[in-house]
Design an enzyme around this catalytic site. Structure first.
Site, PDB file in Angstrom:
ATOM      1  N   HIS A  36     -57.132 -24.245   3.968  1.00 44.81           N
ATOM      2  CA  HIS A  36     -56.165 -23.246   3.486  1.00 44.81           C
ATOM      3  C   HIS A  36     -56.754 -22.332   2.417  1.00 44.81           C
ATOM      4  CE1 HIS A  36     -52.746 -26.110   4.917  1.00 44.81           C
ATOM      5  NE2 HIS A  36     -53.370 -25.509   5.902  1.00 44.81           N
ATOM      6  N   CYS A  94     -60.706  -3.197   0.720  1.00 42.03           N
ATOM      7  CA  CYS A  94     -62.143  -3.088   1.026  1.00 42.03           C
ATOM      8  C   CYS A  94     -62.794  -4.441   1.294  1.00 42.03           C
ATOM      9  CB  CYS A  94     -62.879  -2.386  -0.119  1.00 42.03           C
ATOM     10  SG  CYS A  94     -62.872  -3.329  -1.668  1.00 42.03           S
ATOM     11  N   SER A 133     -48.602 -35.430   3.720  1.00 42.67           N
ATOM     12  CA  SER A 133     -47.382 -35.728   4.480  1.00 42.67           C
ATOM     13  C   SER A 133     -47.537 -35.271   5.930  1.00 42.67           C
ATOM     14  CB  SER A 133     -46.185 -35.000   3.861  1.00 42.67           C
ATOM     15  OG  SER A 133     -46.339 -33.597   4.027  1.00 42.67           O
TER      16      SER A 133
HETATM   17  P1  NAD Z   1     -47.399 -32.680   0.603  1.00 39.23           P
HETATM   18  O1  NAD Z   1     -46.957 -32.248  -0.761  1.00 39.23           O
HETATM   19  O2  NAD Z   1     -46.556 -32.261   1.763  1.00 39.23           O
HETATM   20  O3  NAD Z   1     -47.472 -34.272   0.673  1.00 39.23           O
HETATM   21  C1  NAD Z   1     -48.125 -35.038  -0.287  1.00 39.23           C
HETATM   22  C2  NAD Z   1     -48.184 -36.476   0.213  1.00 39.23           C
HETATM   23  O4  NAD Z   1     -49.070 -37.210  -0.637  1.00 39.23           O
HETATM   24  C3  NAD Z   1     -46.845 -37.201   0.218  1.00 39.23           C
HETATM   25  O5  NAD Z   1     -46.648 -37.770   1.500  1.00 39.23           O
HETATM   26  C4  NAD Z   1     -47.006 -38.317  -0.847  1.00 39.23           C
HETATM   27  O6  NAD Z   1     -46.363 -39.526  -0.451  1.00 39.23           O
HETATM   28  C5  NAD Z   1     -48.505 -38.486  -0.870  1.00 39.23           C
HETATM   29  N1  NAD Z   1     -49.077 -38.939  -2.139  1.00 39.23           N
HETATM   30  C6  NAD Z   1     -48.813 -38.497  -3.396  1.00 39.23           C
HETATM   31  N2  NAD Z   1     -49.607 -39.091  -4.290  1.00 39.23           N
HETATM   32  C7  NAD Z   1     -50.399 -39.937  -3.592  1.00 39.23           C
HETATM   33  C8  NAD Z   1     -51.432 -40.829  -3.947  1.00 39.23           C
HETATM   34  N3  NAD Z   1     -51.840 -40.971  -5.221  1.00 39.23           N
HETATM   35  N4  NAD Z   1     -52.043 -41.559  -2.963  1.00 39.23           N
HETATM   36  C9  NAD Z   1     -51.637 -41.438  -1.666  1.00 39.23           C
HETATM   37  N5  NAD Z   1     -50.665 -40.600  -1.274  1.00 39.23           N
HETATM   38  C10 NAD Z   1     -50.053 -39.853  -2.218  1.00 39.23           C
HETATM   39  O7  NAD Z   1     -48.905 -32.229   0.735  1.00 39.23           O
HETATM   40  P2  NAD Z   1     -49.717 -31.709   1.994  1.00 39.23           P
HETATM   41  O8  NAD Z   1     -49.443 -32.569   3.168  1.00 39.23           O
HETATM   42  O9  NAD Z   1     -51.093 -31.540   1.524  1.00 39.23           O
HETATM   43  O10 NAD Z   1     -49.106 -30.258   2.349  1.00 39.23           O
HETATM   44  C11 NAD Z   1     -48.751 -29.329   1.351  1.00 39.23           C
HETATM   45  C12 NAD Z   1     -49.436 -27.961   1.410  1.00 39.23           C
HETATM   46  O11 NAD Z   1     -49.452 -27.434   0.086  1.00 39.23           O
HETATM   47  C13 NAD Z   1     -50.875 -27.995   1.839  1.00 39.23           C
HETATM   48  O12 NAD Z   1     -50.977 -27.095   2.875  1.00 39.23           O
HETATM   49  C14 NAD Z   1     -51.702 -27.525   0.649  1.00 39.23           C
HETATM   50  O13 NAD Z   1     -52.426 -26.354   0.996  1.00 39.23           O
HETATM   51  C15 NAD Z   1     -50.749 -27.090  -0.405  1.00 39.23           C
HETATM   52  N6  NAD Z   1     -50.962 -27.746  -1.735  1.00 39.23           N
HETATM   53  C16 NAD Z   1     -52.204 -27.822  -2.311  1.00 39.23           C
HETATM   54  C17 NAD Z   1     -52.377 -28.457  -3.551  1.00 39.23           C
HETATM   55  C18 NAD Z   1     -53.754 -28.551  -4.162  1.00 39.23           C
HETATM   56  O14 NAD Z   1     -54.609 -27.726  -3.878  1.00 39.23           O
HETATM   57  N7  NAD Z   1     -54.032 -29.585  -4.959  1.00 39.23           N
HETATM   58  C19 NAD Z   1     -51.289 -29.017  -4.205  1.00 39.23           C
HETATM   59  C20 NAD Z   1     -50.019 -28.894  -3.604  1.00 39.23           C
HETATM   60  C21 NAD Z   1     -49.872 -28.273  -2.368  1.00 39.23           C
END
Ligand code: NAD
Length: 288
Positions: free
Chosen positions: A116, A127, A217
């Protein structure tokens, strides 16, 4: 350590690993969804809104000016370090991250696809010039001297709450070369992942023995599609996640838990010479 996961990866040692926001949660960057898969809060910008609506763009940059410092200062955690170690051990053939924080690279991982995009770069839609987000931060601050930044919580993706009444007056710098619109080098919700990026991951999944997903997720299709691809090709799909995922019903193995200790345990168990230690119990007694 999770014995079933260690056994599975020993049998299928060449992995594509897909990571999500949960992996960076321990670095202080919030996730969008909680462990039940429920959206926490907030209203992330959509691709078309950013392009078409001035007020939404101003709101995005005002919040980003406040939230950027949190992502910029974030440090890799034990889960990032474990995946770097697994790459050096030859297990991670490609690391595909949905995160935009670049923490895998800062932990040392080399074969990384930022599915992403990346928050540390900004591109001109006119540009095509690419600039560092850090440089734009100075311009944002200079253009908005009276802006009192954070008034609330930090949010995912380098976003942070600000007082909406201040957003109307927020000034956004344009491209210095052509005056075009500047946009973070990330795929917003409603945007499209570049085709060559998707194809690179598809090829890697084709060549790998298995797909391992950690801290996602998988609600977003752009990551979930690789789970479907792996399962349709008859390859194992392993999940490490604290909460529910969209792929729970099609996974070969789900390890429910915090990804840092699970991945650290996996890297330790797969290290050269670790096999004999593995046959010991936690108290060091050899199992029969
Ligand atoms: P999501 O927020 O949908 O899901 C996060 C998942 O991580 C949840 O299912 C939760 O249960 C799990 N989780 C949380 N802490 C955890 C841990 N310590 N160990 C194991 N599991 C844990 O995130 P996603 O599926 O990545 O989708 C969200 C979108 O948002 C992505 O496309 C991403 O680009 C973006 N995003 C990026 C960041 C970043 O760059 N750090 C942060 C937030 C969202």
């Amino acid at each position: 350590m999770n014995d079933a996961l260690v056994t599975a990866v020993r049998a299928h040692p060449r992995l594509v690993v897909l990571t999500g926001a949960g992996l960076s949660a321990a670095s202080g960057i919030p996730t969008y969804r909680d462990d039940t898969g429920k959206w926490r809060s907030g209203d992330p910008i959509q691709h078309q809104e950013f392009i078409q609506r001035d007020e939404r763009r101003r709101r995005y940059w005002a919040r980003s000016m406040s939230g950027w410092r949190h992502v910029h200062r974030a440090r890799p955690n034990a889960a990032h370090e474990a995946l770097d170690r697994l790459e050096r051990q030859g297990h991670v053939r490609l690391l595909v991250t949905q995160n935009v924080d670049r923490l895998h690279q800062r932990a040392g991982s080399r074969r990384v696809v930022d599915l992403h995009g990346r928050l540390d770069r900004v591109q001109c839609r006119g540009c095509g010039a690419m600039l560092r987000r850090g440089a734009l931060q100075h311009e944002l601050v200079a253009a908005n001297p009276g802006f009192t930044s954070v008034t609330g919580a930090r949010r995912p993706d380098g976003d942070a709450d600000v007082d909406d009444r201040l957003v109307d007056a927020f000034r956004i710098p344009d491209c210095r070369d052509c005056g075009g619109m500047l946009m973070p080098d990330v795929v917003f919700f409603g945007g499209t992942v570049p085709r060559e990026r998707v194809e690179r991951v598809r090829r890697a999944v084709d060549e790998a023995d298995a797909l391992l997903v950690a801290g996602s997720s998988l609600v977003v299709w752009s990551g979930f599609r690789f789970c479907r691809q792996a399962v349709e090709a008859g390859k194992p799909l392993y999940l490490v996640n604290r909460g529910a995922t969209r792929a729970d019903g099609i996974a070969t193995l789900k390890v429910r838990g915090d990804c840092a200790p699970v991945l650290q345990g996996l890297a330790r168990s797969l290290a050269p010479g670790a096999r004999s230690l593995d046959s010991r119990t936690d108290t060091g007694v050899l199992r029969p």
